[in-house]
Design a protein around this motif. Structure first.
Motif, PDB file in Angstrom:
ATOM      1  N   VAL A   1      29.139 -38.135 -11.199  1.00  0.00           N
ATOM      2  CA  VAL A   1      28.114 -37.705 -12.147  1.00  0.00           C
ATOM      3  C   VAL A   1      28.689 -36.543 -12.950  1.00  0.00           C
TER       4      VAL A   1
ATOM      5  N   THR B   1      27.524 -32.357 -12.791  1.00  0.00           N
ATOM      6  CA  THR B   1      26.507 -32.431 -11.744  1.00  0.00           C
ATOM      7  C   THR B   1      26.158 -31.055 -11.171  1.00  0.00           C
TER       8      THR B   1
ATOM      9  N   ASP C   1      25.236 -31.073  -8.043  1.00  0.00           N
ATOM     10  CA  ASP C   1      25.453 -31.361  -6.618  1.00  0.00           C
ATOM     11  C   ASP C   1      26.774 -30.747  -6.162  1.00  0.00           C
TER      12      ASP C   1
ATOM     13  N   ASP D   1      21.470 -34.956  -8.001  1.00  0.00           N
ATOM     14  CA  ASP D   1      21.840 -35.981  -8.971  1.00  0.00           C
ATOM     15  C   ASP D   1      22.267 -37.282  -8.301  1.00  0.00           C
ATOM     16  N   TYR D   2      23.080 -37.163  -7.266  1.00  0.00           N
ATOM     17  CA  TYR D   2      23.629 -38.365  -6.638  1.00  0.00           C
ATOM     18  C   TYR D   2      22.565 -39.175  -5.910  1.00  0.00           C
TER      19      TYR D   2
ATOM     20  N   ASP E   1      20.792 -40.917  -8.764  1.00  0.00           N
ATOM     21  CA  ASP E   1      21.512 -41.740  -9.740  1.00  0.00           C
ATOM     22  C   ASP E   1      22.650 -42.583  -9.184  1.00  0.00           C
ATOM     23  N   ARG E   2      23.103 -42.303  -7.981  1.00  0.00           N
ATOM     24  CA  ARG E   2      24.243 -43.050  -7.456  1.00  0.00           C
ATOM     25  C   ARG E   2      23.917 -43.817  -6.180  1.00  0.00           C
TER      26      ARG E   2
END
Length: 266
Positions: free
Chosen positions: A22, A25, A27, A105-106, A109-110
């Protein structure tokens, strides 16, 4: 076998091999020695002073938090230097040696599906009604009054009150579970794209989504909005991270630390 802070961070940031990073990020490891061994992980929604103390008292070496520690998205602290609240939190973290990692974020989004959304659906017992192609869309088995949906949410998430725009008597089937604070344009677009009757939102800008729904009701459209608060809209979702860490690192104890709700109605 010793597990380090950095090993845990690396696994969380790479849910599948060669996960695309990301960009920019948040994170990152905010505090702590990446090479420190970890025998206990604490997971929480946000690293409040209260939660930080709970993590230290519980003997955790690593706290995984979804939201920031220092009151802004990027945990920028230049503007807080000398502030007693900032200095107090910083001292507690540094004196304890606790490592703090943000997992935001992860997990959104991931991970497939979005870990927070998945955890919230499970907490609400709505997984069976979620649309696989659009997991935020929940289609109930039968029309249900908004007031009954609200009662269900309050019971499942242990909330004493919700905010409502629209009629509590409106019967709905198509619900968007939209946790967090995605912004008014995304929330309003959700109503339009998926013919939503009820949105269950974390928080809103009051001049945006709130007014859209209020105008929709005035125009005779079957729309309603329930606002449950940012914390309660995502907190149970962090149970996903607890379950994930227990699978990835079975030799490391992982505990969930719920925080007190930030505000109450009086």
């Amino acid at each position: 076998m010793t597990v380090t802070v950095q090993e845990i961070v690396n696994r969380l940031l790479n849910p599948v091999n060669d996960t695309e990073p990301v960009e920019n990020t948040v994170d990152t490891l905010k505090y702590g020695n990446p090479d420190a061994p970890v025998t206990k992980i604490a997971v929480t929604f946000t690293a409040t002073y209260e939660v930080l103390k709970m993590a230290v008292d519980a003997g955790a070496q690593l706290l995984v938090t979804h939201e920031p520690t220092y009151f802004n998205h990027r945990d920028e602290t230049d503007w807080l230097q000398g502030d007693p609240v900032y200095e107090g939190k910083k001292k507690l973290i540094e004196d304890s040696g606790l490592a703090v990692f943000r997992f935001h974020d992860y997990v959104h989004d991931r991970y497939e599906p979005d870990g927070i959304g998945h955890g919230m659906l499970q907490a609400l017992d709505w997984s069976a009604w979620a649309d696989p192609a659009h997991p935020r869309l929940v289609v109930l088995e039968k029309p249900t009054a908004v007031k009954d949906v609200a009662a269900h949410i309050k019971s499942k998430l242990d909330i004493d009150s919700l905010r409502l725009i629209g009629s509590p008597e409106l019967e709905v089937r198509r619900i968007s579970l939209f946790p967090g604070a995605p912004g008014g344009e995304r929330q309003i677009q959700e109503f339009r794209d998926y013919d939503i009757e009820l949105m269950v939102a974390g928080e809103t800008h009051e001049w945006e989504t709130n007014e859209y729904v209020r105008d929709a009701v005035a125009l005779g459209l079957d729309k309603a909005l329930l606002i449950i608060g940012h914390q309660k809209s995502e907190e149970a979702g962090m149970q996903y991270a607890v379950d994930l860490l227990r699978r990835l690192f079975p030799s490391v104890e992982t505990v969930f630390l719920p925080g007190q709700v930030a505000f109450r109605s009086i």
